[in-house]
Design a protein around this motif. Structure first.
Motif, mmCIF file in Angstrom:
data_model
loop_
_atom_site.group_PDB
_atom_site.id
_atom_site.type_symbol
_atom_site.label_atom_id
_atom_site.label_comp_id
_atom_site.label_asym_id
_atom_site.label_seq_id
_atom_site.Cartn_x
_atom_site.Cartn_y
_atom_site.Cartn_z
ATOM 1 N N ILE A 252 -29.451 -18.530 68.666
ATOM 2 C CA ILE A 252 -29.474 -19.869 69.660
ATOM 3 C C ILE A 252 -28.783 -21.126 68.446
ATOM 4 C CG2 ILE A 252 -30.925 -22.529 69.559
ATOM 5 C CD1 ILE A 252 -33.254 -20.640 69.904
ATOM 6 N N ASN A 255 -24.862 -19.895 68.695
ATOM 7 C CA ASN A 255 -24.581 -19.963 70.755
ATOM 8 C C ASN A 255 -24.315 -21.597 70.907
ATOM 9 O OD1 ASN A 255 -24.474 -17.363 71.678
ATOM 10 N ND2 ASN A 255 -27.276 -17.880 72.580
ATOM 11 N N LEU A 256 -24.465 -23.088 70.144
ATOM 12 C CA LEU A 256 -24.991 -24.008 70.125
ATOM 13 C C LEU A 256 -24.146 -24.368 68.906
ATOM 14 C CD1 LEU A 256 -28.552 -24.887 71.655
ATOM 15 C CD2 LEU A 256 -26.463 -24.181 72.656
ATOM 16 N N ALA A 263 -32.494 -26.057 65.203
ATOM 17 C CA ALA A 263 -32.417 -25.254 66.133
ATOM 18 C C ALA A 263 -34.206 -25.625 66.193
ATOM 19 C CB ALA A 263 -31.924 -23.775 66.099
ATOM 20 N N VAL A 339 -31.354 -28.288 76.562
ATOM 21 C CA VAL A 339 -30.391 -28.004 75.043
ATOM 22 C C VAL A 339 -30.454 -29.341 74.131
ATOM 23 C CG1 VAL A 339 -27.558 -27.061 74.222
ATOM 24 C CG2 VAL A 339 -29.417 -25.266 75.805
ATOM 25 N N ASN A 343 -29.032 -30.809 70.495
ATOM 26 C CA ASN A 343 -28.334 -31.199 69.787
ATOM 27 C C ASN A 343 -28.814 -32.530 69.546
ATOM 28 O OD1 ASN A 343 -25.932 -29.228 70.942
ATOM 29 N ND2 ASN A 343 -26.106 -30.314 73.083
ATOM 30 N N ARG A 462 -33.585 -20.800 74.494
ATOM 31 C CA ARG A 462 -32.982 -19.614 74.156
ATOM 32 C C ARG A 462 -32.480 -19.133 75.511
ATOM 33 N NH1 ARG A 462 -35.016 -13.922 73.994
ATOM 34 N NH2 ARG A 462 -32.288 -12.703 73.066
ATOM 35 N N GLU A 464 -31.778 -20.934 77.796
ATOM 36 C CA GLU A 464 -29.939 -22.257 78.108
ATOM 37 C C GLU A 464 -29.000 -21.678 77.077
ATOM 38 O OE1 GLU A 464 -29.988 -23.957 80.431
ATOM 39 O OE2 GLU A 464 -31.571 -23.393 81.463
ATOM 40 N N SER A 465 -29.360 -21.653 75.639
ATOM 41 C CA SER A 465 -28.301 -21.439 75.318
ATOM 42 C C SER A 465 -27.357 -20.121 75.372
ATOM 43 C CB SER A 465 -29.387 -21.333 73.501
ATOM 44 O OG SER A 465 -29.414 -20.095 73.237
ATOM 45 N N LYS A 468 -25.400 -20.856 78.202
ATOM 46 C CA LYS A 468 -24.176 -22.359 78.099
ATOM 47 C C LYS A 468 -23.010 -21.023 77.357
ATOM 48 C CE LYS A 468 -23.705 -26.042 75.025
ATOM 49 N NZ LYS A 468 -22.933 -26.593 75.487
ATOM 50 N N GLU A 469 -23.223 -19.833 76.620
ATOM 51 C CA GLU A 469 -22.428 -19.487 75.481
ATOM 52 C C GLU A 469 -21.641 -18.171 76.554
ATOM 53 O OE1 GLU A 469 -20.093 -17.499 72.559
ATOM 54 O OE2 GLU A 469 -21.457 -19.022 72.703
#
Length: 472
Positions: A252, A255-256, A263, A339, A343, A462, A464-465, A468-469
């Protein structure tokens, strides 16, 4: 019971108790750290007396009590330690009952033990030897330390200095690196920091003012995680745990583009909001703030106990501060975009770490202690905790499995007692896993439901990350 130096006439008093130590031991605020070692094998033959003697009795604060000198200043006074008075082996009931019954006995015992103040006539620590098997361990050692002795860094260091690697006892334990693995590009670093530097005066005034307001006037709303009852620190609590894979947390993080701390904080915030919304839909828009405890040392790894004690200005003592982080509201962040909780946590924590506000708040607290005394400072910190909704504290544990006297340890975690909040969350890494422990006000928070939402938040974020990646 207050002890006077005259009670020990003829004996020399040692160094004064630190201002923070005095603040953490009075009528307004009395905090304890509880550390748990969960063994994979029965501990009936564990030589606990000799192990505790070797681990603790060479450390001055473990062989001292706090007494008042002739001027009323608290000082550490060395006394004779009778180990049998510090080691307790509870008796639950006869053998032969189901393990889940022992789980309840264990939980009830911990809740009751955690709320009891340690006698001031003895050094302020205990070891509880629980030889009954629970669903988590074949046997458990619980260490209860008064926070005045030292902070989590010190007390975990004391325990860790006594343990060995289970696979290679002669090799030292290793810990996750807290240093950045990427070398900084100076030009890029300056460009990235320039906007932050230019906005620093506004950020400082904003953060400093908000922290003062949160500590004095502004209190969080009553919600499903904040009962708001008086003296909540003296009410029974429930301990619960949820465990995440460090590899998945790092996934995570990568990826973010955030930190591990960002995280896990974002996951906790998202899980809390999901729980609050389930209990009371209106609470999704109510104000909740986390009080995050931070270590002010510049040390990156644990030290040996001998190194901690080398000088009075060394790393021993309560070198901690705190800062406030708002728990994002579900009305501000759509539930379909979890996510954003990561952030938001990343932005808030980064801003606090780069702000001058927390160090200045620490200086003001020291000034308050100097001008008004430990009792006034304790009342202020108690009020700061009570006005927020939860407390978060984290500690890095060993990468390898530990053992004590050849007894392998499968679990290692800690919690705090005496905190005037309905929810206290502690986080600890060990053996590639991250353990999130909650201490919740019994009868107010549904701890099992909260655990399910924390676990659900982890799985959702996890997923969603990863998505997103993989998005082009």
């Amino acid at each position: 019971m207050e002890l006077n130096a005259m009670d020990y006439f003829g004996d020399e008093l040692n160094e004064p108790v630190s201002p923070t130590g005095q603040c953490l031991d009075n009528t307004s605020l009395c905090l304890y750290i509880l550390a748990f070692l969960e063994f994979q094998v029965p501990i009936h033959n564990l030589p606990i007396v000799s192990l505790v003697e070797d681990a603790f009795l060479s450390i001055p604060h473990f062989t001292s009590i706090m007494v008042d000198d002739e001027r009323g200043v608290k000082r550490w006074k060395r006394v004779e330690v009778k180990l049998e008075e510090h080691i307790t082996e509870p008796k639950f009931t006869d053998n032969g009952i189901p393990v889940d019954s022992y789980d309840k006995h264990f939980a009830d015992y911990i809740s009751k033990m955690a709320m009891e103040n340690l006698p001031q006539t003895k050094p302020l620590w205990q070891v509880h030897v629980i030889k009954y098997a629970t669903s988590n361990a074949a046997g458990t050692l619980v260490f209860k330390f008064h926070h005045a002795i030292g902070d989590g860094y010190n007390l975990m260091g004391v325990i860790l200095s006594s343990l060995q690697r289970a696979d290679h006892p002669s090799l030292p334990l290793s810990f996750p690196s807290l240093k950045s693995s990427k070398p900084k590009n100076i030009s890029r670093f300056i460009l990235e920091k320039m906007p932050q530097f230019l906005s620093m005066p506004f950020t400082f005034v904003s953060d400093f003012g908000w922290t003062l307001l949160k500590s004095t006037l502004v209190e969080d709303d009553k919600t499903p995680i904040k009962s708001g009852v008086e003296a909540v620190e003296f009410r029974p609590f429930k301990l619960s745990n949820v465990t995440f894979s460090m590899d998945h947390i790092k996934e995570i993080k990568s990826n973010l583009g955030v930190t591990i701390n960002d995280a896990i904080t974002g996951i906790i915030f998202y899980g809390i909001r999901l729980y609050m919304q389930n209990i009371d839909y209106k609470s999704r828009a109510l104000n909740s703030t986390a009080l995050v405890i931070a270590n002010t040392r510049h040390i990156k790894d644990y030290q040996r106990v001998q190194d901690m004690l080398k000088t009075t200005k060394g790393s021993w003592g309560n070198h901690i501060t705190y800062y406030h982080v708002s728990v994002p509201k579900l009305q501000d962040i759509p539930i379909s975009n979890p996510v954003q909780f990561i952030n938001k946590a990343h932005t808030s924590i980064k801003r606090q770490k780069n702000s001058f506000a927390p160090p200045l708040i620490t200086k003001l607290l020291r000034m308050k202690n100097k001008l008004e005394g430990p009792e006034a400072l304790a009342k202020h910190i108690h009020g700061t905790m009570r006005k927020s909704s939860l407390l978060i504290s984290n500690v890095a544990g060993p990468i390898e499995q530990m053992a004590w006297a050849n007894h392998p340890i499968g679990g290692f975690f800690f919690t705090l007692s005496g905190i005037p909040q309905s929810l206290v969350i502690t986080v600890m890494s060990y053996m590639g896993m991250l353990r999130v422990t909650t201490a919740t006000e019994e009868g107010f928070i549904d701890e099992q439901k909260l655990m399910r939402y924390l676990n659900s938040a982890f799985e959702i974020i996890r997923h969603e990350s990863i998505a997103k990646e993989n998005t082009p």
